[in-house]
Design a protein around this motif. Structure first.
Motif, mmCIF file in Angstrom:
data_model
loop_
_atom_site.group_PDB
_atom_site.id
_atom_site.type_symbol
_atom_site.label_atom_id
_atom_site.label_comp_id
_atom_site.label_asym_id
_atom_site.label_seq_id
_atom_site.Cartn_x
_atom_site.Cartn_y
_atom_site.Cartn_z
ATOM 1 N N LEU A 147 0.366 -1.021 0.067
ATOM 2 C CA LEU A 147 -0.413 0.244 -0.284
ATOM 3 C C LEU A 147 0.552 1.483 -0.045
ATOM 4 C CD1 LEU A 147 -2.567 1.269 0.580
ATOM 5 C CD2 LEU A 147 -2.564 1.367 2.644
ATOM 6 N N LEU A 148 2.129 0.998 1.016
ATOM 7 C CA LEU A 148 2.877 2.622 0.561
ATOM 8 C C LEU A 148 3.262 2.838 -0.641
ATOM 9 C CD1 LEU A 148 4.543 1.506 3.583
ATOM 10 C CD2 LEU A 148 3.210 4.116 3.871
ATOM 11 N N GLN A 149 3.782 1.471 -1.615
ATOM 12 C CA GLN A 149 4.219 1.754 -2.878
ATOM 13 C C GLN A 149 3.459 1.910 -3.456
ATOM 14 O OE1 GLN A 149 7.944 0.865 -3.924
ATOM 15 N NE2 GLN A 149 7.854 1.503 -2.152
ATOM 16 N N GLU A 150 2.472 2.151 -3.426
ATOM 17 C CA GLU A 150 1.004 2.061 -4.434
ATOM 18 C C GLU A 150 0.491 3.567 -3.729
ATOM 19 O OE1 GLU A 150 -1.087 1.308 -6.844
ATOM 20 O OE2 GLU A 150 -0.561 -1.257 -6.469
ATOM 21 N N MET A 151 1.345 3.861 -2.696
ATOM 22 C CA MET A 151 1.215 5.490 -2.632
ATOM 23 C C MET A 151 2.549 6.726 -2.810
ATOM 24 S SD MET A 151 -0.876 5.576 1.046
ATOM 25 C CE MET A 151 -2.091 5.280 1.235
ATOM 26 N N GLY A 152 3.887 5.439 -3.613
ATOM 27 C CA GLY A 152 4.742 6.401 -3.885
ATOM 28 C C GLY A 152 5.339 6.407 -2.446
#
Ligand SMILES: N[C@@H](CCC(=O)N[C@@H](CS)C(=O)NCC(=O)O)C(=O)O
Length: 219
Positions: free
Chosen positions: A19-24
């Protein structure tokens, strides 16, 4: 802004990493192992009272429970459109998926305990593993028909319901033959193609517990 993820590779903390990666957002990752006592130190128990991962240090606080972390990230970072806020037509479906992930998750945890984490395999119960694998297949089955109609968990498209629930599909593969669920497999292909998913997998690390690809239940 410093973000620290307390993490075990190939575990529920992957939900948060992805999820953090989806948010950059790329956190500093502190890696633990389930069997070496590192989750039971006084320092870690202050962050996560039951000694479980994930725990996330963010915005000057520590949050435990993957669902709570996911909802917090979606609410505080609405610009990414990954949550479904109060009043949104998909709000209830979003919350259901968020919590259903743990309905499946606790079955996987029981099977992990029986197959992977018991020190003495003779203590494993054939009855329990058979029942729990059946219950897990039953918990996944509703998604087979759902993915015949839509690409992701929610009708409007990809959301944090996917980052929460997908872990259950990945981990269930050890106990349920997903070949019997072709729409779920096609869904996983869509998930695996996402750049943020690939980036999260790179950061995840290799499993540090001894898991086999599949555990066959004796009938
Ligand atoms: N409901 C919690 C469950 C967390 C959980 O049980 N995590 C497992 C790894 S997947 C763990 O930390 N296990 C360590 C243990 O049971 O000692 C969540 O979703 O965060």
């Amino acid at each position: 802004m410093s973000i620290v993820l307390h993490h075990v590779p190939a575990s529920r903390s992957f939900r948060v990493l992805w999820l953090l990666q989806e948010m950059g957002l790329t956190p500093e990752i502190r890696t633990y192992a389930i069997q070496d006592g590192s989750l039971r130190t006084p320092d870690f128990l202050e962050k996560s009272p039951a000694g479980r991962i994930p725990a996330l240090e963010i915005d000057g606080q520590v949050i435990h429970e993957s669902g709570a972390i996911t909802e917090y990230l979606c609410e505080t970072r609405p610009q990414y459109g990954l949550g479904r806020e109060v009043g949104h037509p998909e709000r209830v479906e979003f919350l259901e998926a968020m919590h259903y992930a743990e309905t499946a998750g606790h079955l996987i945890a029981n099977l992990n305990l029986q197959w992977i984490f018991l020190r003495d395999p003779a203590q494993r119960s054939d009855t329990v593993v058979k029942i729990e694998a059946r219950r897990l297949a039953g918990a996944l089955a509703p998604f087979e028909s759902r993915f015949a109609k839509q690409d992701f968990i929610l009708p409007s498209g990809f959301s944090a319901a996917d980052t929460m629930m997908s872990f259950s599909f990945f981990a269930a593969r050890r106990y349920v033959r997903l070949e019997t669920f072709p729409n779920i497999l096609a869904y996983l292909d869509r998930v695996h193609a996402r750049p943020a998913y690939k980036a999260a997998r790179e950061l995840d690390g290799s499993p540090n517990f001894p898991a086999e690809d599949f555990y066959e239940v004796r009938s």
